[in-house]
Design an enzyme around this catalytic site. Structure first.
Site, mmCIF file in Angstrom:
data_model
loop_
_atom_site.group_PDB
_atom_site.id
_atom_site.type_symbol
_atom_site.label_atom_id
_atom_site.label_comp_id
_atom_site.label_asym_id
_atom_site.label_seq_id
_atom_site.Cartn_x
_atom_site.Cartn_y
_atom_site.Cartn_z
ATOM 1 C CG ASN A 10 78.015 89.203 33.539
ATOM 2 O OD1 ASN A 10 77.250 88.805 34.421
ATOM 3 N ND2 ASN A 10 78.030 88.694 32.315
ATOM 4 C CD1 TRP A 11 80.144 90.387 40.108
ATOM 5 C CD2 TRP A 11 78.537 90.244 41.660
ATOM 6 N NE1 TRP A 11 80.429 91.302 41.091
ATOM 7 C CE2 TRP A 11 79.452 91.231 42.048
ATOM 8 C CE3 TRP A 11 77.437 89.992 42.476
ATOM 9 C CZ2 TRP A 11 79.315 91.955 43.245
ATOM 10 C CZ3 TRP A 11 77.282 90.708 43.647
ATOM 11 C CH2 TRP A 11 78.217 91.680 44.025
ATOM 12 C CE LYS A 12 80.365 85.929 32.386
ATOM 13 N NZ LYS A 12 81.156 85.251 31.372
ATOM 14 C CG HIS A 97 76.474 87.416 28.383
ATOM 15 N ND1 HIS A 97 77.016 86.172 28.181
ATOM 16 C CD2 HIS A 97 77.475 88.184 28.876
ATOM 17 C CE1 HIS A 97 78.300 86.194 28.541
ATOM 18 N NE2 HIS A 97 78.598 87.404 28.961
ATOM 19 C CD GLU A 99 78.474 83.297 29.877
ATOM 20 O OE1 GLU A 99 77.829 83.747 30.834
ATOM 21 O OE2 GLU A 99 79.719 83.414 29.791
ATOM 22 C CD GLU A 169 80.890 90.411 27.089
ATOM 23 O OE1 GLU A 169 81.558 90.710 28.078
ATOM 24 O OE2 GLU A 169 79.941 89.607 27.126
ATOM 25 N N GLY A 175 86.009 84.144 29.253
ATOM 26 C CA GLY A 175 86.351 83.115 30.231
ATOM 27 C C GLY A 175 87.498 82.213 29.810
ATOM 28 C CB SER A 209 90.016 87.158 28.836
ATOM 29 O OG SER A 209 89.436 85.861 28.784
ATOM 30 N N GLY A 230 83.784 89.811 33.553
ATOM 31 C CA GLY A 230 83.271 88.625 34.229
ATOM 32 C C GLY A 230 84.182 88.206 35.376
ATOM 33 N N GLY A 231 85.007 87.215 35.132
ATOM 34 C CA GLY A 231 85.827 86.613 36.188
ATOM 35 C C GLY A 231 86.606 87.623 37.024
HETATM 36 P P1 13P Z 1 85.247 87.107 31.425
HETATM 37 O O1 13P Z 1 85.690 88.473 31.834
HETATM 38 O O2 13P Z 1 85.196 86.119 32.551
HETATM 39 O O3 13P Z 1 85.992 86.608 30.217
HETATM 40 O O4 13P Z 1 83.719 87.241 30.973
HETATM 41 C C1 13P Z 1 83.393 88.247 30.097
HETATM 42 C C2 13P Z 1 81.932 88.349 30.052
HETATM 43 O O5 13P Z 1 81.247 87.454 29.567
HETATM 44 C C3 13P Z 1 81.312 89.540 30.631
HETATM 45 O O6 13P Z 1 79.978 89.628 30.279
#
Ligand code: 13P
Length: 251
Positions: A10-12, A97, A99, A169, A175, A209, A230-231
């Site tokens: 997930n590159w966001k 998600h 967010e 999640e 994050g 994470s 994500g990250g």
């Molecule tokens: P991180 O891996 O950056 O914690 O993000 C997780 C996420 O929200 C994937 O959708």
């Protein structure tokens, strides 16, 4: 039947098309060797999807979006439909998600509509569920995630449920560098699978994470079928290492 692992980036809101193309150049050949053992998908901003379609054409790595709208077309300024994503060749779409729930008004009801629209055009929804820190502290994790799953998948047949992927999640783990304990995450995912019928064959991922160092301990758990990352997915070599470590532990 053992479920096929799934690793989704997930590159966001990261990477313009040139950076997406650069990523694929560094990623796809090595990823190709892993696709025999797992499904791998890059969920990117909408503006990158055409680039990913072109750059991933020789590859079995898939691409997907991070949101969609449920109507096929019409006067919905700014939206992209599930049908449009299918027409472009996307295979996956993240839905619900945290967010989007927190910042953009996504609700259980809109999640259910998007899931239905995606399944209708043969895309795999990756439905995100998870509790806040407050809910965790109050012992409400099971109630929260169960209600999210019921609301998002409630109207689906067992055959449709098997085509959905769910990402557990915990919001407090996203994050923050504070990943869940793998045994606890496994228990929550087992609970999700048990609480709703038809999920025996659905992939359920862990997210929050996840990184190359901890992916193995999550993927070694029997109920965890991969990760939504994500990250740690933003660097192609790091994401490859994460997938390799996860698959090694799952074997
Ligand atoms: P991180 O891996 O950056 O914690 O993000 C997780 C996420 O929200 C994937 O959708």
């Amino acid at each position: 039947m053992k479920r096929r692992p799934l690793f989704a980036a997930n590159w966001k809101m990261h990477k313009a098309p040139a950076q997406a193309a650069d990523y694929v150049v560094q990623f796809w050949a090595a990823a190709e060797a892993l696709v025999t053992k797992a499904d791998i998908v890059l969920c990117a901003p909408f503006i990158d999807l055409e680039t990913l379609r072109v750059e991933l054409a020789p590859s079995r790595v898939r691409f997907g979006a991070q949101d969609c709208y449920w109507e096929a077309s019409g006067a919905f300024t700014g939206e992209i439909s599930a049908a449009m994503l299918a027409a472009l060749g996307a295979r996956y779409c993240i839905v619900g998600h945290s967010e989007r729930r927190r910042l953009f008004g996504e609700t259980d009801e809109t999640v259910a509509r998007k899931v239905a629209a995606l399944l209708a055009v043969e895309l795999t929804p990756i439905v995100c569920v998870g509790e806040s820190l407050e809910e965790k502290q109050q012992g409400l994790t099971a109630a929260r995630v169960t209600s999210q799953v019921q609301a998002g998948l409630g109207a689906l047949s067992d055959e449709q449920r098997a085509r959905v992927a769910i990402a557990y999640e915990p919001i407090w783990a996203i994050g923050t560098g504070l990943s869940d304990d793998p045994v606890t995450a496994n228990a929550t995912i087992a609970m999700i699978r048990g609480a709703s019928g038809g999920l025996a064959d659905a992939r359920i991922l862990y997210g929050g994470s996840m990184n190359a160092d901890n992916a193995g301990s999550f993927c070694a758990q029997p109920e965890i079928d991969g990760g939504l990352v994500g990250g740690a997915s933003l660097d192609p070599r790091g994401f490859l290492t994460l997938i390799m470590n996860g698959l090694k532990a799952a074997a």
